[in-house]
Design a protein around this motif. Structure first.
Motif, PDB file in Angstrom:
ATOM      1  N   LYS A   1       1.130  -1.432  -0.037  1.00 44.49           N
ATOM      2  CA  LYS A   1      -0.021  -0.234   0.204  1.00 44.49           C
ATOM      3  C   LYS A   1       0.746   1.569   0.475  1.00 44.49           C
ATOM      4  O   LYS A   1       0.323   2.674  -0.230  1.00 44.49           O
ATOM      5  N   ARG A   2       2.529   1.506   0.707  1.00 50.88           N
ATOM      6  CA  ARG A   2       2.793   3.011   0.497  1.00 50.88           C
ATOM      7  C   ARG A   2       4.136   2.728  -1.058  1.00 50.88           C
ATOM      8  O   ARG A   2       4.175   3.778  -1.202  1.00 50.88           O
ATOM      9  N   VAL A   3       4.031   1.352  -1.752  1.00 49.88           N
ATOM     10  CA  VAL A   3       4.837   1.681  -2.970  1.00 49.88           C
ATOM     11  C   VAL A   3       4.166   2.630  -4.050  1.00 49.88           C
ATOM     12  O   VAL A   3       2.682   2.151  -4.268  1.00 49.88           O
ATOM     13  N   LYS A   4       4.659   3.558  -4.918  1.00 51.12           N
ATOM     14  CA  LYS A   4       3.806   4.267  -5.566  1.00 51.12           C
ATOM     15  C   LYS A   4       4.649   3.571  -6.807  1.00 51.12           C
ATOM     16  O   LYS A   4       3.533   3.752  -8.226  1.00 51.12           O
TER      17      LYS A   4
ATOM     18  N   LEU B   1      14.288  -1.240  -7.184  1.00 53.71           N
ATOM     19  CA  LEU B   1      13.708   0.203  -6.539  1.00 53.71           C
ATOM     20  C   LEU B   1      11.979   0.431  -6.639  1.00 53.71           C
ATOM     21  O   LEU B   1      11.834  -0.122  -7.475  1.00 53.71           O
ATOM     22  N   PHE B   2      12.085   0.098  -4.832  1.00 55.56           N
ATOM     23  CA  PHE B   2      10.108   0.731  -5.069  1.00 55.56           C
ATOM     24  C   PHE B   2      10.532   1.844  -4.734  1.00 55.56           C
ATOM     25  O   PHE B   2      11.186   2.525  -3.438  1.00 55.56           O
ATOM     26  N   LYS B   3       9.327   2.760  -5.776  1.00 51.44           N
ATOM     27  CA  LYS B   3       9.084   3.956  -5.256  1.00 51.44           C
ATOM     28  C   LYS B   3       8.001   4.403  -3.658  1.00 51.44           C
ATOM     29  O   LYS B   3       7.541   3.148  -3.871  1.00 51.44           O
ATOM     30  N   VAL B   4       8.646   4.961  -2.259  1.00 46.32           N
ATOM     31  CA  VAL B   4       7.903   5.029  -1.498  1.00 46.32           C
ATOM     32  C   VAL B   4       7.957   6.198  -0.840  1.00 46.32           C
ATOM     33  O   VAL B   4       9.108   6.732  -0.515  1.00 46.32           O
ATOM     34  N   GLY B   5       6.616   6.566  -1.629  1.00 44.43           N
ATOM     35  CA  GLY B   5       7.222   8.743  -0.854  1.00 44.43           C
ATOM     36  C   GLY B   5       8.090   9.049  -1.758  1.00 44.43           C
ATOM     37  O   GLY B   5       7.627   8.910  -3.141  1.00 44.43           O
ATOM     38  N   LYS B   6       8.950   9.911  -1.723  1.00 47.75           N
ATOM     39  CA  LYS B   6       9.862  10.992  -2.273  1.00 47.75           C
ATOM     40  C   LYS B   6      11.163  10.041  -2.446  1.00 47.75           C
ATOM     41  O   LYS B   6      11.796  10.606  -2.970  1.00 47.75           O
ATOM     42  N   ARG B   7      11.373   8.727  -2.050  1.00 49.39           N
ATOM     43  CA  ARG B   7      13.010   8.324  -1.756  1.00 49.39           C
ATOM     44  C   ARG B   7      12.021   6.599  -2.564  1.00 49.39           C
ATOM     45  O   ARG B   7      11.234   5.707  -3.015  1.00 49.39           O
ATOM     46  N   TRP B   8      13.350   6.279  -3.327  1.00 47.86           N
ATOM     47  CA  TRP B   8      13.314   4.846  -3.350  1.00 47.86           C
ATOM     48  C   TRP B   8      14.016   4.220  -2.254  1.00 47.86           C
ATOM     49  O   TRP B   8      15.430   4.054  -1.821  1.00 47.86           O
ATOM     50  N   VAL B   9      13.960   2.139  -2.528  1.00 46.64           N
ATOM     51  CA  VAL B   9      14.117   1.528  -1.604  1.00 46.64           C
ATOM     52  C   VAL B   9      14.541   0.660  -2.534  1.00 46.64           C
ATOM     53  O   VAL B   9      14.240  -0.229  -3.547  1.00 46.64           O
TER      54      VAL B   9
ATOM     55  N   LYS C   1       2.786  -8.620  -7.309  1.00 45.39           N
ATOM     56  CA  LYS C   1       1.292  -7.595  -7.334  1.00 45.39           C
ATOM     57  C   LYS C   1       1.093  -6.376  -7.864  1.00 45.39           C
ATOM     58  O   LYS C   1       0.287  -6.015  -8.394  1.00 45.39           O
ATOM     59  N   LEU C   2       2.672  -5.209  -7.909  1.00 45.31           N
ATOM     60  CA  LEU C   2       2.008  -4.572  -8.265  1.00 45.31           C
ATOM     61  C   LEU C   2       2.005  -4.289 -10.295  1.00 45.31           C
ATOM     62  O   LEU C   2       1.562  -3.764 -10.502  1.00 45.31           O
ATOM     63  N   SER C   3       2.618  -5.340 -10.605  1.00 45.60           N
ATOM     64  CA  SER C   3       2.036  -6.154 -12.306  1.00 45.60           C
ATOM     65  C   SER C   3       0.990  -5.807 -12.601  1.00 45.60           C
ATOM     66  O   SER C   3       0.673  -5.703 -13.514  1.00 45.60           O
ATOM     67  N   GLU C   4       0.373  -6.576 -11.525  1.00 40.43           N
ATOM     68  CA  GLU C   4      -1.266  -6.619 -11.942  1.00 40.43           C
ATOM     69  C   GLU C   4      -2.120  -5.753 -11.864  1.00 40.43           C
ATOM     70  O   GLU C   4      -2.785  -5.592 -12.099  1.00 40.43           O
ATOM     71  N   LYS C   5      -1.861  -4.981 -10.399  1.00 37.47           N
ATOM     72  CA  LYS C   5      -2.378  -3.533 -10.347  1.00 37.47           C
ATOM     73  C   LYS C   5      -2.042  -2.544 -11.327  1.00 37.47           C
ATOM     74  O   LYS C   5      -3.490  -1.537 -11.359  1.00 37.47           O
ATOM     75  N   GLN C   6      -1.076  -2.422 -11.830  1.00 40.10           N
ATOM     76  CA  GLN C   6      -0.513  -1.677 -13.131  1.00 40.10           C
ATOM     77  C   GLN C   6      -1.414  -2.372 -14.620  1.00 40.10           C
ATOM     78  O   GLN C   6      -2.311  -1.436 -15.252  1.00 40.10           O
ATOM     79  N   GLN C   7      -2.120  -3.835 -14.737  1.00 40.30           N
ATOM     80  CA  GLN C   7      -2.255  -3.877 -15.593  1.00 40.30           C
ATOM     81  C   GLN C   7      -4.118  -3.735 -15.636  1.00 40.30           C
ATOM     82  O   GLN C   7      -4.320  -3.284 -16.841  1.00 40.30           O
ATOM     83  N   ARG C   8      -4.840  -3.562 -13.997  1.00 40.48           N
ATOM     84  CA  ARG C   8      -5.897  -3.228 -14.091  1.00 40.48           C
ATOM     85  C   ARG C   8      -6.659  -2.270 -14.337  1.00 40.48           C
ATOM     86  O   ARG C   8      -7.396  -1.863 -14.483  1.00 40.48           O
TER      87      ARG C   8
END
Length: 92
Positions: free
Chosen positions: A41-44, A61-69, A84-91
């Protein structure tokens, strides 16, 4: 004597300019992995870093707020999060 001094100053300016341009490129590479994996839920967004000579390790690299993890792409939790993020973007 003055000409030699002028040439040396010009060479120094060119050298410092070249070094200054290269620094930001290396700064954008992950050098190690974070010990924590962000919550979905925090990953943009995310990006993939390849070991291409410019960057020395492969990473996600995960974008979390203004920083990258930076995360290990071989970690099972990271793989699941990317899926999960790929599936979310495809929807969308």
């Amino acid at each position: 004597m003055k000409q030699v001094l002028v040439v040396l100053i010009c060479l120094n300016i060119i050298t410092f300019t070249v070094l200054a341009v290269r620094a930001p490129i290396l700064k954008n590479c992950c050098r190690n992995y974070s010990k924590t994996i962000p919550q979905l839920k925090r990953v943009k967004g995310y990006d993939i870093q390849e070991n291409n000579g410019r960057c020395r390790i492969e990473a996600v690299l995960f974008k979390v707020g203004k920083r990258w993890v930076c995360s290990d792409p071989n970690n099972d939790e990271v793989k699941n999060l990317v899926k999960k993020l790929s599936e979310k973007q495809q929807r969308r």
